[in-house]
Design a protein around this motif. Sequence first.
Motif, PDB file in Angstrom:
ATOM      1  N   SER A  91     -10.664  -5.765   4.021  1.00 58.09           N
ATOM      2  CA  SER A  91     -11.656  -4.351   4.255  1.00 58.09           C
ATOM      3  C   SER A  91     -12.822  -4.991   5.480  1.00 58.09           C
ATOM      4  O   SER A  91     -14.174  -4.200   5.336  1.00 58.09           O
ATOM      5  N   ILE A 121      -6.688  -7.278  14.735  1.00 52.73           N
ATOM      6  CA  ILE A 121      -7.943  -6.639  14.297  1.00 52.73           C
ATOM      7  C   ILE A 121      -8.750  -6.381  16.165  1.00 52.73           C
ATOM      8  O   ILE A 121      -9.570  -5.931  16.292  1.00 52.73           O
ATOM      9  N   GLU A 122      -7.145  -6.366  17.134  1.00 57.34           N
ATOM     10  CA  GLU A 122      -8.326  -6.198  18.582  1.00 57.34           C
ATOM     11  C   GLU A 122      -8.098  -4.950  18.862  1.00 57.34           C
ATOM     12  O   GLU A 122      -9.581  -4.439  19.548  1.00 57.34           O
ATOM     13  N   ILE A 158      -3.021   5.091  15.187  1.00 55.98           N
ATOM     14  CA  ILE A 158      -4.014   5.636  14.168  1.00 55.98           C
ATOM     15  C   ILE A 158      -4.511   4.829  12.653  1.00 55.98           C
ATOM     16  O   ILE A 158      -3.136   4.275  12.843  1.00 55.98           O
ATOM     17  N   LEU A 323       4.327   1.432   9.430  1.00 58.58           N
ATOM     18  CA  LEU A 323       3.021   0.603   8.974  1.00 58.58           C
ATOM     19  C   LEU A 323       2.783  -0.688   9.835  1.00 58.58           C
ATOM     20  O   LEU A 323       2.597  -1.168  10.325  1.00 58.58           O
TER      21      LEU A 323
END
Length: 414
Positions: A91, A121-122, A158, A323
């Motif tokens: 985070s 994190i692209e 998402i 996920l």
Amino acid sequence: MSCYIIEGGNRLSGEVQISGAKNAVLPILAAAATQRETTIKNIPFLSDVSNTLQILKKLGMQIKSEGSTVTAINSINTTVLDKELSQRMRSSVLFLGALLGRFGEVTISEPGGCQLGSRPIELHLWAMEQLGAEIVKNDDKIFCKGNLKGKEIELPIISVGVTENIILAAINAKGTTIIKNAAKEPEIDDLIAYLNKCGSKIRREKNTVVIEESNVESYCDYSVMSDRIEAGTYIAMAASTGGELFINNVNPSNIGIIIPIFEKTGCIIKAYKDKIYVDAPERLYSLPKIITKPYPYFPTDMQPQIMAVLSKSEGKCVVKETLFSARNKHIPELNKMGADIKIMDNTTFEIRGVDSLQGSEVYAKDLRGGAALLIAALGAAGESRIYGTEHIERGYEALCAKIECVGGKIGKAV
Ligand code: EPU
């Protein structure tokens, strides 16, 4: 190495209090870096929270903690994020949007967090570019700068974190930002509620979030929502031990699909305004299939826990994780306890319910996987030792005390 020592086979019964939500408080603390002064209440005492407070202090913020309340006063004097602290948790990437939007520049490092497979994190960086940021990568540092301008951004997948990062950046961008295909997790709405209380103008309509330019930098106080995944984990503990629990300080509408899934296993569940009652049978039924998907569907953050429960049930279940590419490290450990779970591929698992589990020495490799081992150990015969307590303590406040209060036998050896 510290471990939990659990004497299994004790039926949990009584009342348990749910804490503030980890995945709501972390973005809200990052958001505090965009405000002049905030008081945040219902903050859980977790290692991820104390790391985030350390990050804020290193940025120059004044932090005052009293019990579960934190006051953060903005006196930020650097926009370079501490590398070692950032690498402790995923985070920390949320400071990207918060600081870039507020100060026009930020330097971050690749974040850490639970090892659940590839966690790039692209998309976070792409989203900042959409708002007008320039990004330069240099060794392990990522430097971003720019005066942001609002834009319509449609997310290709998402993502909770990317939705939050855009919101955090866009509150200080010029003009209106519209996020299409935004994630709908309740923790995002808690972030929106906090920012709106601080004076922002953000609204959601289904999977679209609209953020108006507001340039507000004010004082507010806010109480963080309760942790729906912690609540789900205690439902799972009750199920695993044939127990009966009142789970207090929860909003049942946030728990959503978790409730009908446990009802299908034979648990009786009653939802009240701010609590849930669960009464589990001695023998649970399995269910044919569980697929994890973004909210409002079955959460990936409950996948390991439901697997632990169904390990000791009647029937067969196929669990599909959609996920994360490797949220499966709990499976060999559950099998050590006598579960019969096959890894069909990295994201498809077949559980054949067994009659009983045996206490064993097992290793938590990540937060929710560790919670699954606890659930299994509480319902197993004999003693278990669960190593890797540091992973579990990232997300469960006062774990041993809460379990002991409802009749579980748990201690911690350090
Ligand atoms: N993704 C990308 N590229 C990106 C960002 C995400 O490919 O740049 C992918 C991820 O690899 C994943 C999917 O998008 O396959 C969704 O991930 P998301 O970005 O939604 O996850 P996150 O924001 O990193 C939060 C929670 C996680 C929770 C996920 C999904 C926090 C602090 N973390 O992570 O919580 O599993 O959403 O609901 O809010 C946990 O609490 O145990 C935990 C891991």
